[in-house]
Design a protein around this motif. Structure first.
Motif, PDB file in Angstrom:
ATOM      1  N   LEU A  43      45.180  43.103  31.041  1.00 41.88           N
ATOM      2  CA  LEU A  43      44.503  43.061  32.346  1.00 41.88           C
ATOM      3  C   LEU A  43      45.200  42.085  33.280  1.00 41.88           C
ATOM      4  CD1 LEU A  43      40.742  43.083  31.277  1.00 41.88           C
ATOM      5  CD2 LEU A  43      41.918  44.847  32.593  1.00 41.88           C
ATOM      6  N   PHE A  44      45.565  40.933  32.739  1.00 46.11           N
ATOM      7  CA  PHE A  44      46.252  39.917  33.546  1.00 46.11           C
ATOM      8  C   PHE A  44      47.581  40.451  34.066  1.00 46.11           C
ATOM      9  CE2 PHE A  44      49.233  36.302  33.776  1.00 46.11           C
ATOM     10  CZ  PHE A  44      48.586  35.526  34.726  1.00 46.11           C
ATOM     11  N   MET A  45      48.313  41.177  33.215  1.00 47.86           N
ATOM     12  CA  MET A  45      49.610  41.720  33.606  1.00 47.86           C
ATOM     13  C   MET A  45      49.450  42.748  34.728  1.00 47.86           C
ATOM     14  SD  MET A  45      52.457  43.571  31.172  1.00 47.86           S
ATOM     15  CE  MET A  45      51.364  44.931  30.725  1.00 47.86           C
ATOM     16  N   TRP A  46      48.502  43.667  34.542  1.00 49.15           N
ATOM     17  CA  TRP A  46      48.325  44.713  35.542  1.00 49.15           C
ATOM     18  C   TRP A  46      47.643  44.190  36.800  1.00 49.15           C
ATOM     19  CZ3 TRP A  46      50.941  49.001  35.544  1.00 49.15           C
ATOM     20  CH2 TRP A  46      51.417  49.500  34.330  1.00 49.15           C
ATOM     21  N   SER A  47      46.883  43.106  36.687  1.00 50.83           N
ATOM     22  CA  SER A  47      46.206  42.550  37.865  1.00 50.83           C
ATOM     23  C   SER A  47      47.195  41.976  38.858  1.00 50.83           C
ATOM     24  CB  SER A  47      45.215  41.464  37.452  1.00 50.83           C
ATOM     25  OG  SER A  47      45.903  40.286  37.054  1.00 50.83           O
ATOM     26  N   HIS A  48      48.416  41.668  38.364  1.00 48.66           N
ATOM     27  CA  HIS A  48      49.451  41.165  39.262  1.00 48.66           C
ATOM     28  C   HIS A  48      50.244  42.315  39.893  1.00 48.66           C
ATOM     29  CE1 HIS A  48      48.358  37.423  37.406  1.00 48.66           C
ATOM     30  NE2 HIS A  48      49.204  36.760  38.158  1.00 48.66           N
TER      31      HIS A  48
ATOM     32  N   GLU B 128      43.089  30.828  35.924  1.00 48.89           N
ATOM     33  CA  GLU B 128      42.762  30.548  34.523  1.00 48.89           C
ATOM     34  C   GLU B 128      41.260  30.625  34.283  1.00 48.89           C
ATOM     35  OE1 GLU B 128      44.809  30.193  31.850  1.00 48.89           O
ATOM     36  OE2 GLU B 128      46.157  30.963  33.371  1.00 48.89           O
ATOM     37  N   GLU B 129      40.475  30.167  35.251  1.00 48.02           N
ATOM     38  CA  GLU B 129      39.022  30.252  35.119  1.00 48.02           C
ATOM     39  C   GLU B 129      38.575  31.705  35.029  1.00 48.02           C
ATOM     40  OE1 GLU B 129      37.774  28.113  38.515  1.00 48.02           O
ATOM     41  OE2 GLU B 129      38.264  26.156  37.680  1.00 48.02           O
ATOM     42  N   LEU B 130      39.268  32.580  35.751  1.00 47.32           N
ATOM     43  CA  LEU B 130      38.895  33.992  35.727  1.00 47.32           C
ATOM     44  C   LEU B 130      39.328  34.662  34.425  1.00 47.32           C
ATOM     45  CD1 LEU B 130      37.955  36.671  36.937  1.00 47.32           C
ATOM     46  CD2 LEU B 130      40.183  36.867  38.056  1.00 47.32           C
ATOM     47  N   TRP B 131      40.609  34.535  34.056  1.00 47.16           N
ATOM     48  CA  TRP B 131      41.139  35.318  32.941  1.00 47.16           C
ATOM     49  C   TRP B 131      40.915  34.674  31.589  1.00 47.16           C
ATOM     50  CZ3 TRP B 131      41.770  40.043  34.197  1.00 47.16           C
ATOM     51  CH2 TRP B 131      42.126  40.371  35.495  1.00 47.16           C
ATOM     52  N   ARG B 132      41.187  33.397  31.473  1.00 49.41           N
ATOM     53  CA  ARG B 132      41.036  32.746  30.172  1.00 49.41           C
ATOM     54  C   ARG B 132      39.617  32.264  29.926  1.00 49.41           C
ATOM     55  NH1 ARG B 132      45.616  34.952  31.048  1.00 49.41           N
ATOM     56  NH2 ARG B 132      46.075  33.460  32.700  1.00 49.41           N
ATOM     57  N   LEU B 133      38.908  31.839  30.966  1.00 50.63           N
ATOM     58  CA  LEU B 133      37.553  31.319  30.764  1.00 50.63           C
ATOM     59  C   LEU B 133      36.520  32.440  30.816  1.00 50.63           C
ATOM     60  CD1 LEU B 133      36.332  28.485  30.302  1.00 50.63           C
ATOM     61  CD2 LEU B 133      35.739  28.461  32.715  1.00 50.63           C
ATOM     62  N   ALA B 134      36.559  33.231  31.881  1.00 50.34           N
ATOM     63  CA  ALA B 134      35.533  34.266  32.058  1.00 50.34           C
ATOM     64  C   ALA B 134      35.801  35.492  31.181  1.00 50.34           C
ATOM     65  CB  ALA B 134      35.454  34.669  33.530  1.00 50.34           C
ATOM     66  N   TRP B 135      36.960  36.145  31.398  1.00 55.71           N
ATOM     67  CA  TRP B 135      37.229  37.395  30.679  1.00 55.71           C
ATOM     68  C   TRP B 135      37.418  37.176  29.185  1.00 55.71           C
ATOM     69  CZ3 TRP B 135      36.381  42.260  31.307  1.00 55.71           C
ATOM     70  CH2 TRP B 135      36.316  42.820  32.581  1.00 55.71           C
ATOM     71  N   TYR B 136      38.230  36.183  28.813  1.00 54.56           N
ATOM     72  CA  TYR B 136      38.496  35.978  27.393  1.00 54.56           C
ATOM     73  C   TYR B 136      37.228  35.599  26.640  1.00 54.56           C
ATOM     74  CZ  TYR B 136      40.043  33.943  23.037  1.00 54.56           C
ATOM     75  OH  TYR B 136      40.171  33.650  21.702  1.00 54.56           O
ATOM     76  N   ASN B 137      36.462  34.643  27.170  1.00 59.46           N
ATOM     77  CA  ASN B 137      35.235  34.240  26.483  1.00 59.46           C
ATOM     78  C   ASN B 137      34.241  35.383  26.370  1.00 59.46           C
ATOM     79  OD1 ASN B 137      35.843  31.604  25.792  1.00 59.46           O
ATOM     80  ND2 ASN B 137      35.204  30.781  27.765  1.00 59.46           N
ATOM     81  N   TYR B 138      34.204  36.228  27.395  1.00 62.67           N
ATOM     82  CA  TYR B 138      33.274  37.364  27.343  1.00 62.67           C
ATOM     83  C   TYR B 138      33.687  38.352  26.255  1.00 62.67           C
ATOM     84  CZ  TYR B 138      30.447  41.360  28.681  1.00 62.67           C
ATOM     85  OH  TYR B 138      29.562  42.412  28.653  1.00 62.67           O
ATOM     86  N   LEU B 139      34.975  38.709  26.208  1.00 59.77           N
ATOM     87  CA  LEU B 139      35.441  39.694  25.230  1.00 59.77           C
ATOM     88  C   LEU B 139      35.535  39.110  23.828  1.00 59.77           C
ATOM     89  CD1 LEU B 139      38.234  41.447  27.329  1.00 59.77           C
ATOM     90  CD2 LEU B 139      35.923  42.278  26.864  1.00 59.77           C
ATOM     91  N   ALA B 140      35.783  37.794  23.740  1.00 60.42           N
ATOM     92  CA  ALA B 140      35.934  37.154  22.422  1.00 60.42           C
ATOM     93  C   ALA B 140      34.630  37.166  21.632  1.00 60.42           C
ATOM     94  CB  ALA B 140      36.439  35.730  22.578  1.00 60.42           C
TER      95      ALA B 140
END
Length: 335
Positions: free
Chosen positions: A275-280, A249-261
């Motif tokens: 990205l989250f879907m394909w990262s899995h 969550e720190e990576l996808w919702r905190l880092a990536w989302y905040n950066y793109l938002a």
């Protein structure tokens, strides 16, 4: 008792006294914390704020000079504003309640920025993502190939440690006791929030219905397919690797989302979820929906703890989903 716990409890008590405007008691508590560790930036800074309210400007100056040495990276953010306030007060400015509220609000926000990392630079986001993907490799290649769930578990643990290091490399280290108390307070608030409890239950029910419907319609799935070691691994991933949810969550919702938002919130929602879907390493719609729900919860409750809890619950719910899949497969065979 560990030193960080003792100092943390004193800081917690001192801040509470400060917020209650009992500055004399607060100063005594911060003195005790400084007696344990005079090099603690937080104790020095809060002591300086307390002495400001008590009118001891010379004492504040001495403490701020020490803060400059202990935290050169936060001089502009924390030290300089208090120095400017002291200069105004010495020039005859009155310490009114309005000025106190204004300064305390700004200082508290600045401290939060120093303790909790919300925005990552692009190179940090990419670096952490690459590390996460490299550490996910054992789960999807080595473990299934050699029937070695232990590789997956250790990969998750290593990923958690490295991602937490990136996340907690903040301007100032927050006392571990205070960090624990902050997380505990956030979790208590969410636990008391009826809407969040309903969201969590509804989310898990929705996941169960999704898997039941998906596997009821899937012609490839059979009851026998859940009797091999690979699917035993999947159960272990859900139970033992569930704690990987917080750093994820720190990576996808905190880092990536905040950066793109910063550019567009709606595109950020869709982009991060893809990205989250394909990262899995699989285009599973459930992962896309999981990401959307976690982003919504992050924005709705204004804390990263909310999506962490949902993601963790989803990971631990995985064995239940496998049971649901077996039931759906058996029902389809009967039909």
């Amino acid at each position: 008792m560990f030193k960080f716990i003792k100092i943390g409890k004193l800081l917690e008590q001192g801040v509470m006294q400060y917020q209650q405007k009992d500055f004399t008691k607060a100063s005594h508590v911060f003195e005790q914390a400084l007696a344990i560790n005079e090099q603690d930036f937080t104790a020095n800074f809060w002591m300086a704020r307390t002495l400001t309210m008590l009118g001891d400007y010379e004492g504040v100056k001495a403490l701020l000079n020490k803060c400059r040495e202990l935290g050169p990276q936060v001089i502009e953010l924390l030290v300089a504003p208090l120095e400017n306030l002291i200069q105004e007060l010495e020039n005859g400015e009155r310490l009114s309640s309005e000025l106190i509220v204004q300064y305390n609000s700004a200082a508290d926000n600045s401290l939060h920025q120093c303790y909790f990392k919300k925005f990552y630079a692009l190179d940090e986001v990419i670096s952490v993502t690459l590390i996460e993907q490299l550490l996910m490799l054992p789960m999807f290649i080595i473990a299934p190939l050699y029937r070695m769930p232990g590789v997956t578990i250790w990969g998750y643990l290593l990923m958690s440690i490295i991602l937490c290091y990136f996340h907690y490399s903040t301007l100032l280290p927050l006392n571990l006791w205070l960090r624990y108390q902050w997380v505990k307070e956030q979790m208590n608030c969410l636990a008391r929030d009826l809407s969040f409890r309903q969201l969590t239950v509804g989310f898990l029910i929705g996941a169960g219905v999704y898997y039941f419907g998906l596997n009821l319609l899937s012609p490839q799935l059979t009851v026998q397919s859940f009797k091999n070691p690979v699917d035993i691994q999947i159960v272990l991933w859900g139970w033992l690797a569930g704690p990987a949810a917080p750093p994820s969550e720190e990576l996808w919702r905190l880092a990536w989302y905040n950066y793109l938002a910063k550019y567009d919130k709606y595109y950020a929602c869709v982009g991060v979820s893809l990205l989250f879907m394909w990262s899995h390493w699989s285009a599973v719609p459930a992962n896309f929906l999981l990401s959307l729900v976690c982003i919504w919860a992050y924005n709705r409750y204004n804390t990263i703890i909310a999506p962490m809890i949902l993601h963790l619950a989803y990971n631990l719910f995985l064995p239940v989903n496998i049971l649901i899949s077996i039931c759906a497969s058996a029902l389809r065979q009967l039909l």
